[in-house]
Design a protein around this motif. Structure first.
Motif, PDB file in Angstrom:
ATOM      1  N   ASP A   1      -0.929  -4.497   3.411  1.00 29.27           N
ATOM      2  CA  ASP A   1      -2.311  -4.971   3.346  1.00 29.27           C
ATOM      3  C   ASP A   1      -3.242  -3.847   3.766  1.00 29.27           C
ATOM      4  O   ASP A   1      -3.151  -2.737   3.269  1.00 29.27           O
ATOM      5  CB  ASP A   1      -2.479  -6.225   4.210  1.00 29.27           C
ATOM      6  N   THR A   2      -4.107  -4.125   4.714  1.00 31.14           N
ATOM      7  CA  THR A   2      -5.101  -3.137   5.118  1.00 31.14           C
ATOM      8  C   THR A   2      -4.689  -2.419   6.387  1.00 31.14           C
ATOM      9  O   THR A   2      -5.503  -1.784   7.052  1.00 31.14           O
ATOM     10  CB  THR A   2      -6.443  -3.830   5.339  1.00 31.14           C
TER      11      THR A   2
ATOM     12  N   TYR B   1      -3.052   6.460  -5.280  1.00 29.74           N
ATOM     13  CA  TYR B   1      -2.913   5.176  -4.601  1.00 29.74           C
ATOM     14  C   TYR B   1      -2.093   4.327  -5.549  1.00 29.74           C
ATOM     15  O   TYR B   1      -2.586   3.952  -6.619  1.00 29.74           O
ATOM     16  CB  TYR B   1      -4.281   4.563  -4.316  1.00 29.74           C
TER      17      TYR B   1
ATOM     18  N   GLN C   1       0.515   5.529  -0.802  1.00 35.70           N
ATOM     19  CA  GLN C   1      -0.304   6.659  -1.209  1.00 35.70           C
ATOM     20  C   GLN C   1       0.527   7.935  -1.160  1.00 35.70           C
ATOM     21  O   GLN C   1       1.401   8.101  -0.298  1.00 35.70           O
ATOM     22  CB  GLN C   1      -1.520   6.812  -0.280  1.00 35.70           C
TER      23      GLN C   1
ATOM     24  N   LEU D   1      -1.238   3.325   7.863  1.00 38.88           N
ATOM     25  CA  LEU D   1      -0.252   3.978   7.017  1.00 38.88           C
ATOM     26  C   LEU D   1       0.872   4.549   7.876  1.00 38.88           C
ATOM     27  O   LEU D   1       0.631   5.070   8.962  1.00 38.88           O
ATOM     28  CB  LEU D   1      -0.893   5.114   6.220  1.00 38.88           C
TER      29      LEU D   1
ATOM     30  N   ASN E   1       0.868  -1.170   0.000  1.00 39.85           N
ATOM     31  CA  ASN E   1       0.000   0.000   0.000  1.00 39.85           C
ATOM     32  C   ASN E   1       0.907   1.224   0.000  1.00 39.85           C
ATOM     33  O   ASN E   1       1.795   1.337   0.850  1.00 39.85           O
ATOM     34  CB  ASN E   1      -0.894  -0.011   1.250  1.00 39.85           C
TER      35      ASN E   1
END
Lengths: 112, 108
Positions: B92-93, B48, B33, B96, B31
């Protein structure tokens, strides 16, 4: 559609008082995050909710900090017995299943 | 934990100039951003981009995940581009992890 909203936008409180900060995530987003931004520490993670799973509280700086998320939507971050070092901007973010995160405008907390 | 470094820390440009901002991270992520924090403090999503290249108008970004870096390109900069640019990474989820940002000032 509506973005992430937070209230209040500004909060001034006296040292030792309790405060509650509110976050309304984007409708349908399953994951909700709290971060804070202060001059000395940058942007740091506080707590993360994903669906009905137990929250990840690993970023909470002390046991004076707690958060809950009711009905899988709105979240409240509570700081008890506030200290001057708690002064910061508290940011909430939400995401669909935990990928791209979208942030609210933040609550600026000042402890006097 | 994962470390995120951004460079340069400060950048001053004249309107119309191009710039490249860099983000290095210390471990594998899936991930990534890029955000622009405007003068009112709002974090605005730019990209993203856990891998590959994306473009949106005058902005583009490239992430080379195997080499653990990402680049944000700003072309033909405008005064409204001023603010702080943050790179943030995660697995993953998960949460950040933010870099310390690049402060950009664009003058007319």
């Amino acid at each position: 559609g509506a973005g992430v909203s937070q209230s209040p936008s500004n909060k001034v409180t006296e040292k030792g008082k309790d405060v509650e900060l509110r976050c309304d995530p984007i409708s349908g987003h399953t994951a909700l995050y709290w971060y804070r931004q202060s001059l000395g520490q940058g942007l740091e993670f506080l707590i993360y909710f994903q669906g009905n799973s137990a929250p990840d509280k690993s970023g909470l700086p002390s046991d004076r900090f707690s958060a809950e998320r009711t009905g899988g939507s709105v979240s409240t971050l509570t700081i008890q017995r506030t200290q001057q070092e708690d002064s910061a901007v508290y940011l909430c973010a939400s995401s669909f299943r935990g990928y791209e995160q979208y942030f609210g405008p933040g609550t600026r907390l000042t402890v006097t | 934990g994962i470390q995120v470094e951004q460079s340069p820390p400060d950048l001053i440009l004249q309107e119309g100039a191009n710039s490249t901002l860099r983000c290095n991270f210390s471990d594998s992520v899936n991930n990534l951003q890029w955000f622009h924090q405007n003068p009112w403090g709002q974090l605005i999503n730019l990209f993203y981009i856990p891998s590959g290249t994306k473009q949106n108008g005058r902005l583009s970004a490239t992430t080379v995940a195997t080499e653990r870096y990402s680049l944000l390109y700003i072309s033909s900069s405008q005064t409204t581009d001023s603010g702080v640019y943050f790179c943030a990474v995660g697995r993953d989820t998960d949460k950040l992890i933010f870099g310390t940002g690049t402060r950009l000032q664009v003058f007319p």
